[in-house]
Design an enzyme around this catalytic site. Structure first.
Site, PDB file in Angstrom:
ATOM      1  N   GLY A 268      10.562 -18.048  11.810  1.00 55.68           N
ATOM      2  CA  GLY A 268       9.606 -18.221  12.895  1.00 55.68           C
ATOM      3  C   GLY A 268       8.351 -17.389  12.727  1.00 55.68           C
ATOM      4  O   GLY A 268       7.358 -17.630  13.385  1.00 55.68           O
TER       5      GLY A 268
ATOM      6  N   THR B 274      10.685 -22.182  10.941  1.00 59.12           N
ATOM      7  CA  THR B 274      11.371 -23.447  10.770  1.00 59.12           C
ATOM      8  C   THR B 274      10.387 -24.563  10.421  1.00 59.12           C
ATOM      9  O   THR B 274       9.364 -24.735  11.099  1.00 59.12           O
ATOM     10  CB  THR B 274      12.154 -23.808  12.047  1.00 59.12           C
ATOM     11  OG1 THR B 274      13.202 -22.863  12.212  1.00 59.12           O
ATOM     12  CG2 THR B 274      12.738 -25.197  12.001  1.00 59.12           C
TER      13      THR B 274
ATOM     14  N   ASN C 168       9.318 -16.872  23.770  1.00 59.24           N
ATOM     15  CA  ASN C 168       8.505 -17.889  23.100  1.00 59.24           C
ATOM     16  C   ASN C 168       9.064 -19.270  23.371  1.00 59.24           C
ATOM     17  O   ASN C 168      10.269 -19.471  23.477  1.00 59.24           O
ATOM     18  CB  ASN C 168       8.414 -17.602  21.588  1.00 59.24           C
ATOM     19  CG  ASN C 168       9.477 -18.319  20.778  1.00 59.24           C
ATOM     20  OD1 ASN C 168       9.347 -19.506  20.459  1.00 59.24           O
ATOM     21  ND2 ASN C 168      10.568 -17.617  20.454  1.00 59.24           N
TER      22      ASN C 168
ATOM     23  N   PHE D  18       8.596 -25.364  17.464  1.00 64.03           N
ATOM     24  CA  PHE D  18       8.481 -25.771  16.046  1.00 64.03           C
ATOM     25  C   PHE D  18       7.081 -26.278  15.709  1.00 64.03           C
ATOM     26  O   PHE D  18       6.915 -27.347  15.114  1.00 64.03           O
ATOM     27  CB  PHE D  18       9.501 -26.864  15.685  1.00 64.03           C
ATOM     28  CG  PHE D  18      10.932 -26.428  15.722  1.00 64.03           C
ATOM     29  CD1 PHE D  18      11.290 -25.091  15.707  1.00 64.03           C
ATOM     30  CD2 PHE D  18      11.959 -27.379  15.748  1.00 64.03           C
ATOM     31  CE1 PHE D  18      12.626 -24.691  15.732  1.00 64.03           C
ATOM     32  CE2 PHE D  18      13.292 -26.996  15.772  1.00 64.03           C
ATOM     33  CZ  PHE D  18      13.627 -25.652  15.771  1.00 64.03           C
TER      34      PHE D  18
ATOM     35  N   SER E 246      17.240 -23.422  18.517  1.00 69.58           N
ATOM     36  CA  SER E 246      16.019 -23.142  19.263  1.00 69.58           C
ATOM     37  C   SER E 246      16.169 -23.755  20.648  1.00 69.58           C
ATOM     38  O   SER E 246      16.557 -24.917  20.776  1.00 69.58           O
ATOM     39  CB  SER E 246      14.809 -23.762  18.570  1.00 69.58           C
ATOM     40  OG  SER E 246      13.728 -23.796  19.486  1.00 69.58           O
TER      41      SER E 246
ATOM     42  N   ASN F  97      13.780 -24.559  22.455  1.00 74.86           N
ATOM     43  CA  ASN F  97      12.503 -25.196  22.779  1.00 74.86           C
ATOM     44  C   ASN F  97      12.346 -26.625  22.275  1.00 74.86           C
ATOM     45  O   ASN F  97      11.269 -27.189  22.332  1.00 74.86           O
ATOM     46  CB  ASN F  97      11.362 -24.325  22.248  1.00 74.86           C
ATOM     47  CG  ASN F  97      11.466 -22.908  22.769  1.00 74.86           C
ATOM     48  OD1 ASN F  97      11.703 -22.712  23.961  1.00 74.86           O
ATOM     49  ND2 ASN F  97      11.335 -21.926  21.894  1.00 74.86           N
ATOM     50  N   THR F  98      13.403 -27.184  21.727  1.00 73.22           N
ATOM     51  CA  THR F  98      13.396 -28.594  21.343  1.00 73.22           C
ATOM     52  C   THR F  98      14.515 -29.251  22.132  1.00 73.22           C
ATOM     53  O   THR F  98      15.670 -28.826  22.044  1.00 73.22           O
ATOM     54  CB  THR F  98      13.608 -28.753  19.821  1.00 73.22           C
ATOM     55  OG1 THR F  98      12.488 -28.175  19.146  1.00 73.22           O
ATOM     56  CG2 THR F  98      13.722 -30.218  19.417  1.00 73.22           C
TER      57      THR F  98
ATOM     58  N   LYS G 187      22.307 -21.597  12.020  1.00 75.68           N
ATOM     59  CA  LYS G 187      21.880 -20.566  12.982  1.00 75.68           C
ATOM     60  C   LYS G 187      22.293 -20.964  14.386  1.00 75.68           C
ATOM     61  O   LYS G 187      21.894 -22.019  14.882  1.00 75.68           O
ATOM     62  CB  LYS G 187      20.365 -20.369  12.899  1.00 75.68           C
ATOM     63  CG  LYS G 187      19.868 -19.207  13.751  1.00 75.68           C
ATOM     64  CD  LYS G 187      18.465 -18.834  13.353  1.00 75.68           C
ATOM     65  CE  LYS G 187      17.910 -17.708  14.204  1.00 75.68           C
ATOM     66  NZ  LYS G 187      16.542 -17.361  13.797  1.00 75.68           N
TER      67      LYS G 187
ATOM     68  N   ASN H 179      20.068 -16.856  17.433  1.00 71.98           N
ATOM     69  CA  ASN H 179      18.693 -17.191  17.804  1.00 71.98           C
ATOM     70  C   ASN H 179      18.362 -16.520  19.151  1.00 71.98           C
ATOM     71  O   ASN H 179      19.114 -15.670  19.615  1.00 71.98           O
ATOM     72  CB  ASN H 179      18.553 -18.725  17.892  1.00 71.98           C
ATOM     73  CG  ASN H 179      17.163 -19.201  17.519  1.00 71.98           C
ATOM     74  OD1 ASN H 179      16.172 -18.631  17.964  1.00 71.98           O
ATOM     75  ND2 ASN H 179      17.082 -20.235  16.707  1.00 71.98           N
ATOM     76  N   THR H 180      17.288 -16.932  19.793  1.00 73.26           N
ATOM     77  CA  THR H 180      16.862 -16.359  21.081  1.00 73.26           C
ATOM     78  C   THR H 180      17.729 -16.900  22.229  1.00 73.26           C
ATOM     79  O   THR H 180      18.406 -17.914  22.074  1.00 73.26           O
ATOM     80  CB  THR H 180      15.394 -16.733  21.354  1.00 73.26           C
ATOM     81  OG1 THR H 180      15.287 -18.167  21.314  1.00 73.26           O
ATOM     82  CG2 THR H 180      14.473 -16.148  20.304  1.00 73.26           C
TER      83      THR H 180
ATOM     84  N   GLY I 125      17.536  -8.389  18.439  1.00 71.32           N
ATOM     85  CA  GLY I 125      17.421  -7.083  19.088  1.00 71.32           C
ATOM     86  C   GLY I 125      17.474  -5.879  18.175  1.00 71.32           C
ATOM     87  O   GLY I 125      17.710  -4.765  18.640  1.00 71.32           O
TER      88      GLY I 125
HETATM   89  C1  LIG Z   1       7.625 -16.159  18.264  1.00 74.23           C
HETATM   90  C2  LIG Z   1       8.987 -16.470  17.726  1.00 74.23           C
HETATM   91  C3  LIG Z   1       9.178 -17.651  17.002  1.00 74.23           C
HETATM   92  C4  LIG Z   1      10.430 -17.948  16.480  1.00 74.23           C
HETATM   93  N1  LIG Z   1      10.590 -19.094  15.756  1.00 74.23           N
HETATM   94  C5  LIG Z   1      11.784 -19.361  15.183  1.00 74.23           C
HETATM   95  C6  LIG Z   1      11.952 -20.490  14.357  1.00 74.23           C
HETATM   96  O1  LIG Z   1      11.028 -21.255  14.095  1.00 74.23           O
HETATM   97  N2  LIG Z   1      13.192 -20.707  13.832  1.00 74.23           N
HETATM   98  C7  LIG Z   1      14.250 -19.886  14.062  1.00 74.23           C
HETATM   99  O2  LIG Z   1      15.336 -20.127  13.548  1.00 74.23           O
HETATM  100  N3  LIG Z   1      14.109 -18.782  14.838  1.00 74.23           N
HETATM  101  C8  LIG Z   1      12.908 -18.510  15.392  1.00 74.23           C
HETATM  102  N4  LIG Z   1      12.781 -17.389  16.158  1.00 74.23           N
HETATM  103  C9  LIG Z   1      13.954 -16.520  16.401  1.00 74.23           C
HETATM  104  C10 LIG Z   1      14.000 -15.349  15.440  1.00 74.23           C
HETATM  105  O3  LIG Z   1      14.162 -15.807  14.122  1.00 74.23           O
HETATM  106  C11 LIG Z   1      15.165 -14.399  15.779  1.00 74.23           C
HETATM  107  O4  LIG Z   1      16.396 -15.044  15.502  1.00 74.23           O
HETATM  108  C12 LIG Z   1      15.154 -13.962  17.235  1.00 74.23           C
HETATM  109  O5  LIG Z   1      13.857 -13.656  17.642  1.00 74.23           O
HETATM  110  C13 LIG Z   1      16.058 -12.744  17.471  1.00 74.23           C
HETATM  111  O6  LIG Z   1      15.684 -11.662  16.682  1.00 74.23           O
HETATM  112  P1  LIG Z   1      14.719 -10.470  17.204  1.00 74.23           P
HETATM  113  O7  LIG Z   1      15.313  -9.952  18.469  1.00 74.23           O
HETATM  114  O8  LIG Z   1      14.708  -9.501  16.058  1.00 74.23           O
HETATM  115  O9  LIG Z   1      13.376 -11.075  17.434  1.00 74.23           O
HETATM  116  C14 LIG Z   1      11.531 -17.054  16.700  1.00 74.23           C
HETATM  117  C15 LIG Z   1      11.316 -15.889  17.411  1.00 74.23           C
HETATM  118  C16 LIG Z   1      10.076 -15.570  17.919  1.00 74.23           C
HETATM  119  C17 LIG Z   1       9.895 -14.275  18.684  1.00 74.23           C
END
Ligand SMILES: Cc1cc2nc3c(=O)[nH]c(=O)nc-3n(C[C@H](O)[C@H](O)[C@H](O)COP(=O)(O)O)c2cc1C
Length: 348
Positions: A69, A92, A117, A121, A182, A184-185, A220, A248-249, A298
């Site tokens: 991401g 992605t 966020n 995608f 995700s 968001n899809t 994931k 993921n988030t 985190g």
């Molecule tokens: C702005 C943003 C965009 C992201 N886009 C993607 C993505 O396209 N594909 C994906 O698998 N995870 C995406 N993630 C999730 C991150 O890869 C990660 O798994 C998630 O943020 C948790 O880790 P962190 O707490 O270190 O941020 C995104 C996260 C953020 C903050």
């Protein structure tokens, strides 16, 4: 260096629009990586001890990766590698280019060291990503490519949409991350169910097994999974031999002030840590070391990275931590692992 970022640079960047900053960082990285002197200086400033390990048949110099991401179009990988990451997960990527959700779609929760966020995608599509990445290869670290589905593709068409993306990207990645998590899809997360996941992943595994080089896969998963879906995904992973990325988030807002409940999207950063770790620990208990695990969610310092490695992750990834702590976070984590005499059980 981390101190300088936290004291001065973060303040400066946080006064600006988050997506604007991100785009500017990618643009700067794209330009900077063409100047070998810049890459050398970044490398020198980020130098740390190696922790060699082999996971899924791939040799890594350390277990700390860039999460998906950040570099969605695979265009800043050479610059990012300089910060000492053990690997980079790019994307992605979706088959066709798509704009993502309307802006604003990226929010900082400054007091919580978190991000919400709902990018959706946004990316330039697989052909563009493959072209960009091919120009940057070979890279000094292994590269994973995260594949997802186009927003306008129905759930029935999803397996084909993922497969076509994989075919375009196959030559350029060392591993592939199948992103079904995700938030968001629309309906993407419904792909976690055992049968649906099988129908999605099988064609991709079949394709890979017919290639000259058979490359590993990771799926994931979301931190919001019901136990049944998690057990299904873990069982399939063991049966088919793919790894899992947890997580993921989250769509859960219980770890942040109520104000943020009205902000749709995926929450990442410090408030995700506990939930993500719970899922990681459950996943580790289910797969019992039979398939590799990547921990994401985190991580903000050495201790929170080591925590995931201790819970059963073979590798870890960071994203939000880079925003709050700066890119020298990687070096800080590696120094912490060194001080705690960490060594991978996967190093033979
Ligand atoms: C702005 C943003 C965009 C992201 N886009 C993607 C993505 O396209 N594909 C994906 O698998 N995870 C995406 N993630 C999730 C991150 O890869 C990660 O798994 C998630 O943020 C948790 O880790 P962190 O707490 O270190 O941020 C995104 C996260 C953020 C903050």
């Amino acid at each position: 260096m981390g101190f300088l970022y936290r004291k001065f640079i973060r303040q400066l960047l946080f006064n600006l629009n988050p997506e604007l900053v991100h785009d500017a960082v990618i643009k700067t990285a794209r330009a900077a990586q063409r100047v070998e002197l810049v890459n050398s200086v970044v490398r020198l400033l980020s130098r740390a001890k190696d922790f060699p390990l082999t996971v899924a048949g791939i040799k890594f110099r350390n277990p700390v990766g860039l999460a998906a991401g950040f570099d969605k179009n695979c265009e800043a990988a050479r610059f990012m590698a300089g910060f000492g990451f053990g690997f980079l997960e790019l994307g992605t990527v979706t088959l066709r280019p798509q704009p993502g959700n309307p802006k604003p779609r990226l929010f900082r929760l400054r007091d919580d060291h978190a991000i919400i966020n709902r990018m959706g995608f946004n990316n330039a599509g697989a052909f563009d990503a493959a072209r960009s990445l091919s120009r940057l290869l070979p890279l000094p670290v292994p590269v994973g490519i995260s594949v997802g589905k186009n927003a306008d593709c129905t759930m029935d068409e999803a397996p084909r949409n993922y497969l076509e993306t994989l075919k375009i990207m196959y030559d350029y990645g060392d591993y592939f991350a199948v992103n079904i998590s995700s938030p968001n899809t629309l309906q993407l997360r419904s792909l976690h169910g055992g049968e649906k996941l099988k129908r999605l992943v099988e064609p991709m595994l079949d394709f890979a097994s017919g290639q000259k080089k058979v490359k590993p896969f990771f799926v994931k998963i979301a931190p919001d999974l019901e136990d049944g879906d998690l057990a299904g995904a873990a069982a399939l992973a063991v049966e088919k031999g793919f790894g899992l990325i947890a997580t993921n988030t989250t769509v859960n807002r219980s770890a942040v002030p109520a104000y943020w409940r009205s902000y749709e999207g995926g929450l990442s950063g410090k408030p995700l840590r506990e939930l993500s770790n719970t899922i990681l620990a459950k996943t580790a208990a289910l797969v019992k070391g039979k398939v590799p695990l990547i921990g994401s969610g985190g991580i903000s310092d050495g201790a929170t990275a080591l925590e995931k490695l201790s819970l059963g992750a073979d590798l870890v990834q960071v994203y939000s931590g880079l925003v709050y702590e700066g890119p020298f976070l990687v070096k800080e984590i590696l120094e912490y692992l060194g001080r705690h005499h960490w060594h991978s059980p996967r190093h033979h």
